[in-house]
Structures are given as C-alpha cells and as structure tokens.
Scaffold this motif. Structure first.
Motif, PDB file in Angstrom:
ATOM      1  N   LEU A 293      96.620 -26.240  68.151  1.00 36.88           N
ATOM      2  CA  LEU A 293      97.016 -27.541  67.610  1.00 36.88           C
ATOM      3  C   LEU A 293      95.894 -28.562  67.791  1.00 36.88           C
ATOM      4  O   LEU A 293      95.623 -29.360  66.891  1.00 36.88           O
ATOM      5  CB  LEU A 293      98.288 -28.031  68.295  1.00 36.88           C
ATOM      6  CG  LEU A 293      98.788 -29.411  67.842  1.00 36.88           C
ATOM      7  CD1 LEU A 293      99.033 -29.435  66.342  1.00 36.88           C
ATOM      8  CD2 LEU A 293     100.059 -29.795  68.606  1.00 36.88           C
ATOM      9  N   ALA A 294      95.221 -28.543  68.930  1.00 42.43           N
ATOM     10  CA  ALA A 294      94.118 -29.478  69.162  1.00 42.43           C
ATOM     11  C   ALA A 294      93.010 -29.267  68.139  1.00 42.43           C
ATOM     12  O   ALA A 294      92.442 -30.233  67.600  1.00 42.43           O
ATOM     13  CB  ALA A 294      93.587 -29.307  70.585  1.00 42.43           C
ATOM     14  N   ALA A 295      92.686 -27.999  67.859  1.00 37.09           N
ATOM     15  CA  ALA A 295      91.642 -27.697  66.877  1.00 37.09           C
ATOM     16  C   ALA A 295      92.045 -28.152  65.476  1.00 37.09           C
ATOM     17  O   ALA A 295      91.221 -28.677  64.714  1.00 37.09           O
ATOM     18  CB  ALA A 295      91.340 -26.200  66.890  1.00 37.09           C
ATOM     19  N   GLU A 296      93.322 -27.988  65.125  1.00 38.79           N
ATOM     20  CA  GLU A 296      93.800 -28.398  63.802  1.00 38.79           C
ATOM     21  C   GLU A 296      93.741 -29.918  63.650  1.00 38.79           C
ATOM     22  O   GLU A 296      93.326 -30.440  62.606  1.00 38.79           O
ATOM     23  CB  GLU A 296      95.234 -27.905  63.611  1.00 38.79           C
ATOM     24  CG  GLU A 296      95.921 -28.388  62.340  1.00 38.79           C
ATOM     25  CD  GLU A 296      95.264 -27.880  61.065  1.00 38.79           C
ATOM     26  OE1 GLU A 296      95.518 -28.477  60.000  1.00 38.79           O
ATOM     27  OE2 GLU A 296      94.488 -26.902  61.124  1.00 38.79           O
ATOM     28  N   ILE A 297      94.126 -30.647  64.691  1.00 39.22           N
ATOM     29  CA  ILE A 297      94.088 -32.114  64.629  1.00 39.22           C
ATOM     30  C   ILE A 297      92.650 -32.611  64.514  1.00 39.22           C
ATOM     31  O   ILE A 297      92.348 -33.509  63.718  1.00 39.22           O
ATOM     32  CB  ILE A 297      94.771 -32.712  65.871  1.00 39.22           C
ATOM     33  CG1 ILE A 297      96.280 -32.437  65.823  1.00 39.22           C
ATOM     34  CG2 ILE A 297      94.507 -34.208  65.978  1.00 39.22           C
ATOM     35  CD1 ILE A 297      97.022 -32.859  67.067  1.00 39.22           C
ATOM     36  N   LEU A 298      91.741 -32.032  65.278  1.00 38.96           N
ATOM     37  CA  LEU A 298      90.339 -32.454  65.219  1.00 38.96           C
ATOM     38  C   LEU A 298      89.751 -32.151  63.837  1.00 38.96           C
ATOM     39  O   LEU A 298      88.958 -32.942  63.298  1.00 38.96           O
ATOM     40  CB  LEU A 298      89.536 -31.755  66.319  1.00 38.96           C
ATOM     41  CG  LEU A 298      88.094 -32.244  66.516  1.00 38.96           C
ATOM     42  CD1 LEU A 298      88.061 -33.716  66.902  1.00 38.96           C
ATOM     43  CD2 LEU A 298      87.401 -31.418  67.600  1.00 38.96           C
TER      44      LEU A 298
END
Length: 721
Positions: free
Chosen positions: A695-700
C-alpha cells in the motif's frame, strides 16, 4: 530407606541446633533494663517442627536473666501450652498473641513489685507491656507459608529480626561506638539489596536506633543511597553509600568516634561485597516490581524537585544575583572602550576612567555626574555619556537576569510536567486493585480453581497472582482459566504459570497485547535535493504503546531534515520514558520557538495501544491521515499551525478503536495536502493490498504521478494484525 531416615534425622537436628543458638542470641538481647522479650516472642511464633530447638535456646538464656525463676517459668509455660494446643488442632494466631500478653503481664507484675523509681523503670514497664505481643506478631510473618500473600507482614518480620539481633551487640562498644553499628550496617545493606531503597532506609533507621542518634541518620542514609542506585550502577552505589554514611555520622556525632565508625563500615563492606551476589531474592517482592516501585518514587521526587525549583525561579525572577567586582569592571571597561573607539583620542588613560567608575558603582551603586573628577570631565568629551551607560548597566543586567530566570523556570516547569506524567504512569502500573481481585477470586472458584487470595497489580498492564492454588484440584484447562481471567480484568492475559514457593503454590498471569502492527515507510526527496527533509519514525515503549511519527521540516534539503529529525528524536526519547504526548509536544514547541532562526516542523503522531486496541492521533500542522477499513478510505485532517510558530502549541486529537485488518496511512504534505484527497483517492476506495509495504508503494506511485516530486514525499502505512 534406613540411610534416608538417618539423613532426615541429622538434617532436622542441625536445624534445631541452629534455631537453639538463634533463640539463645535473641533471649540474651535486652530491650530495656530487665526486659528480654525476643526469645519468648520467638517461642510463641515458631512452628511446631522447630519449637524444641527454640525452647532449648530460650531455656538456656533464662539463666542469664536477673529473674531466673520467672524466665524459666515463662519458657516452660509457653512450651507446654503451645504443645497442648497443637494436639487439639493447631495454634491460632490470636492464641499465640494472647500467650505473649500473659507473659508480658507476668513481667510487668515483676517489675512493679521490684519498684518504679525513675524514668528508666517506667520505660522498662512500657517496653514489657508492648514488646512481647508486638514482636510475637512480627516474628510470625517470617514463618507464614502464605508470605507471598502477606508481603507486608513478612517485611515487618525481617525488620524485627534485624532489630532484635542488633540489640544483642549494643552493649559492646569500641572507643564509644557500639558494635551494633557494624551489625546494623550489614543488615541495612542486605535489606536495601533485597527490598530497594525504602526497605533499606527503614532497616537502617530501625537498626540505628539501637546505636544512638548519629547511627540512626548514618544507617538510614546508607540504606536509601545504596538501595536507590544498586540496580543501576553497583560500584557507584557502594562508594556513594559509604561516603554518605561516613559524612552523616561525622555531621551528627562530630569528630569523636568517626574514625572507628569508618573502620567498622570498611569491615562491613569488605564482608558484604563478596556475599551480596549470593543473597536470596525476596520472594514477596519480585525484582521487576521492586524496580518499578523504586523508579516511581524516584520520578516523583525528581518531579517535585523540578516543580519546586520552577516556582522558586518564578518567584525570584525580579531579583538578580550580586555582581562580582571582576565582572563589573569588565562591563565598565567595555562601555569605556565603546566610546573611546569613536573618539579622536585624548591624553587620559582608559584604565583610569574604568577604575574610577568601577569604584563609584561598588561604593554607592551609581556614578553621580557631580562626583566625576574635573580632570576627566575637562579632557574627556564623552565622560557624561560613559557615566550614563555605566548607570544603565544594572538595569540591563536586571532585565537579562529576569529573562534568563524566567526561561529557566519555563524549562524546569516543562521537565516537571514530563516527570510527573511518567510518575503517574508508574503509579498506575503498581496500583493494587483489591475489589477486582475479590471479584476474580469468585470467578475462579466458579470454574474450579480454589485459592487463598488474588492480587491484581496495575490499571492497564495487569499482573495477576493467585495464591494458595492446589494444582491437583484444578478442573479447568489453562485456556479456560486464561479466558475467565481475561473476561474479568478486561485485557487478554498469558497462559497461567504455576510457581512453587516453600510448598506454597502460586499461579501467575499477566496482560498481553491483543494486536500487532505491521509497518512500512517510504520517502523520496524533492527534485534536485539529495536529502529528504521529512522524517518518519516508528518505535514502541515498555508499556506496549506503538508510535508512528511523521515530521516535515520547513522547506527542503538538509535544513528541513535537521529540523524534522530533531523533532522526531526529541519526541521519541520523551515518549519512550513515559511522557504524555501533550507535554512532549509542548517541550518540542518550546525548543523550536526559542531557536534564534525561524524554524518549524509539522508533527503527525499516532499512538496505538496494543493491549486495549485503541489509537490516538495527534496533528500539529500535519497532512491528512487515511484510515482504511474494509477497502473504504476515511480521511482525518487538521488545520492547525506547525510546531515552532506560536508560543503555545495547538494540536488536534482524535481517538478511535482499531480492528484487525485496518490500515492507517500517514503522509507528509508532499503527498497529500488538505483538500487534495480527490487527486489521490478519487473514488474513496483502494484495491486490496496484501501488505503495508504494498500500500505504501502504491500511494507513493500515485503521488509521484500527480505531483512530479515537487516537494519531499514520505508515507508510512500501518497494518493492524
């Protein structure tokens, strides 16, 4: 089998011989003239299996009493009645105390018949009335199999034995210093090591009473100082406690006897140092509990000290300290140089002018124009200007001192609140919840776990001890017991653990976290910068609180990174030691405001209680936070200014309950600013994510496509599992 019986018999005889010698020693210890209560008190308190040995010792000590017949009669009388009662079903506590009262009455009658002539006889009579039953009750606590349940009574019995043994050595002195001082010092060090500084201090004061006023203060300081530092810095504890005890004795007794007292303490320390590591741990006070109790009291004292100093500095902020002559002359020389540097020059020596004004200020507090010598006023065109500046120095110093004192008061006040917060948390952790313990005792009885009593320590992280459990009669499974305890105390608990102490079984459980936190954090610097100005920090303290902090420093690059890292480190250290979030933020804001250059930082802080599955979100000028539950995203935003802008920090606080599967996404404003959530979460939904890192990678990725990395970007995602 024969050899086993012989060994058991020999072991029993050895114990009886030891008890006989011990009873002899106590029987010879006088409390007052004609009053020797300790031997009879021990005989009343001792269990049946060691009574014969104690009886032999007390009987032998009776021949050293002035009233031999009375002492012999009391010993035989107690032994006979106790044995008779034992045959009829055991000796109750009140029976033992009543027996000691009867012996006390006989001793009082004897003293009254002998005649009461002075204060010493009155004191002996009062001692006889009180001592026999009091020490009987105290000694009983040592032999109680339920000592874990009756902890206070056990500690009192240890103090009573230390006092009684110390009394035996009070009659012998070396150059005016009783040998009981050395014995009391050894008992004090042992007590401080086992029970902490409070127990050591109490033992020191009690044993010191035997040896006189100087010994009372010296041994009290010895026990408290060693007990306070022993668990942290052992060598320093030994050295410091020795020095404080010697200084205390010197202060109270003067030069007389100090050398002998110091030699005694050296001998005591030389005995104590090699044996201290072999001292048995007090089973009634676990090491962790004693450490928390001592830590709590230290924090309370430090907080009170800081608070008092804060009040003091506020009170005296309108006064300044007296200025030394060297410092005064330096300021006046600086004022003279300031004018002379702008002057065309004259024949006067600058030192002469400076010395004159220094002497005037020292003498009368002001440099009057009329008192300036004519050769200075005629030759120096700046004489009156210098006098005016010199007269203004006290006012400038007063204002500077006032500001400095007020700043110091603010700092002490801030630290005081930090320490008070930590002390309150420690107090909550050692609170004894008696009503809940009684309720749990009934709940355990309902599922087939009978016991003598229950103790519940702590308000949130609970430590449960069940006393007097009979394992062979427990019908519930460990899982059923844990569920019943968890339902009653309100937190999940560990599986029950059975412990055996002196043939007495305890069952222990403690609160455990109900959730775990999976964490992922990613950061990316602004285009053209090598360092990201954001700081993302995650940590957990001893109280099972998990923290995540996102701080965005002013601007970008190294300066922003320095500010945000300073903020993160400061908050992490304060929260790790138990400070409240609000107090920590106030101290951080003060640190940023006081800096000469303009600096500020946003603070996005979440505290997750892993025990109670609750979260608290605090925002100070921070970007919105996204909470994702069942695929739906909900934003929590704030419009507060960053820390460091205003004197009083303004923070928004939100509380919410957590569920397994929840995801919490925290950002710097380079990713998500207030009002821009539609660009990142257009439909309010996110595709299912297998992990926090995904999720962190998708948001970034979405933020990078939307903003083209025009600012530092940081994201931290927490997943509750």
């Amino acid at each position: 089998m024969y050899l086993t019986s012989v060994k058991k018999f020999a072991s029993t005889n050895k114990k009886n011989i030891c008890f006989a010698l011990f009873a002899l020693l106590l029987g010879l210890s006088p409390l007052a003239n004609g009053v020797l209560p300790f031997g009879c008190a021990l005989l009343c308190a001792i269990p049946k299996k060691h009574r014969k040995g104690v009886f032999a010792g007390v009987l032998l000590s009776s021949f050293f009493d002035k009233s031999v017949l009375l002492s012999l009669f009391c010993a035989v009388y107690l032994f006979a009645v106790l044995n008779a009662k034992e045959k009829n079903g055991g000796v109750h506590l009140y029976t033992r105390i009543l027996l000691s009262f009867s012996v006390s009455a006989l001793r009082c009658a004897y003293l009254a018949v002998q005649g009461i002539e002075g204060m010493s006889d009155i004191f002996a009579l009062l001692a006889a009335i009180i001592a026999y039953p009091a020490f009987t009750y105290a000694f009983i606590g040592f032999f109680d199999k339920k000592r874990e349940l009756h902890r206070k009574r056990y500690e009192m019995s240890l103090l009573a034995f230390a006092f009684a043994i110390t009394m035996f050595f009070a009659e012998l002195d070396i150059n005016g210093v009783p040998t009981s001082f050395a014995v009391g010092a050894l008992f004090t060090l042992c007590a401080a090591r086992k029970g902490g500084f409070a127990f050591g201090g109490a033992c020191g004061v009690l044993c010191g009473l035997v040896s006189g006023g100087a010994a009372t203060g010296a041994l009290g300081v010895l026990g408290m100082s060693y007990g306070l530092l022993a668990s942290e810095i052992e060598p320093l504890a030994l050295v410091l406690s020795f020095m404080l005890a010697v200084c205390g004795y010197f202060y109270l007794a003067g030069v007389s006897g100090v050398a002998v007292a110091m030699i005694m303490l050296v001998a005591v320390f030389s005995v104590f140092i090699p044996i201290r590591k072999h001292l048995p741990i007090n089973v009634t006070v676990s090491g962790a509990f004693a450490e928390r109790r001592a830590h709590d009291r230290r924090l309370s004292r430090y907080a009170a000290a800081f608070s008092s100093l804060s009040s003091l500095f506020y009170t005296v902020s309108d006064t300044t300290r007296e200025v030394g002559i060297t410092e005064l002359n330096r300021d006046i020389v600086s004022a003279v140089d300031n004018h002379c540097s702008r002057c065309g020059g004259c024949e006067l020596d600058k030192s002469e002018i400076s010395n004159f004004f220094t002497s005037e200020i020292r003498r009368s507090g002001v440099a009057a124009y009329s008192r300036i010598p004519s050769h200075i006023t005629l030759r120096c065109p700046n004489a009156f200007a210098i006098a005016r500046d010199v007269n203004n120095l006290p006012e400038m110093r007063r204002r500077g001192g006032e500001k400095g004192l007020k700043q110091m008061a603010d700092e002490y006040s801030a630290f005081s609140s930090i320490l008070i917060d930590a002390a309150k948390k420690q107090e909550a952790r050692i609170t004894d919840d008696k009503s809940l313990a009684q309720q749990l005792k009934h709940e355990l009885a309902d599922i087939g776990v009978s016991c003598d009593g229950v103790r519940i320590i702590g308000e949130r992280l609970r430590e449960i001890t069940v006393f007097g459990v009979k394992p062979e009669k427990i019908t519930a499974s460990p899982n059923e017991i844990a569920q019943a305890v968890s339902k009653t105390v309100g937190t999940a608990v560990s599986p029950p653990e059975l412990l055996l102490h002196d043939e007495y079984t305890l069952m222990k459980l403690k609160s455990v976290p109900t959730i775990r936190v999976e964490c992922a954090k990613l950061s990316e610097a602004k285009n053209g910068e090598t360092v990201c100005g954001d700081t993302v920090s995650t940590f957990e303290n001893d109280e099972k609180y998990f923290y995540c902090l996102v701080s965005d420093g002013m601007g970008s690059g190294r300066d922003a990174a320095l500010t945000s890292r300073l903020s993160a480190i400061m908050l992490e250290k304060l929260l790790s030691v138990g400070a409240e979030k609000e107090s920590a933020l106030k101290l951080l804001n003060k640190a940023l405001v006081e800096k000469q250059e303009e600096v500020f930082a946003t603070v996005d802080l979440i505290e997750i209680d892993r025990v109670l599955s609750r979260a608290t979100l605090i925002k100070v000028g921070a970007a919105p936070t996204v909470i994702i539950r069942n695929g739906r995203a909900r934003l929590i935003e704030s419009r507060t200014p960053p820390a460091g802008i205003m004197r009083n920090v303004i923070a928004d606080k939100k509380h919410f309950t957590l569920e397994r599967g929840d995801m919490i996404a925290m950002f710097s404003d380079g990713i998500l600013q207030t009002g821009s959530e539609n660009s990142l979460f257009a439909d309010g939904e996110l595709p299912p994510m297998p992990s926090a890192r995904a999720l962190a990678a998708e948001i970034l990725r979405r933020a990078r496509e939307s903003h083209q990395t025009s600012d530092d970007m940081s994201v931290c995602v927490l997943r509750i599992v």
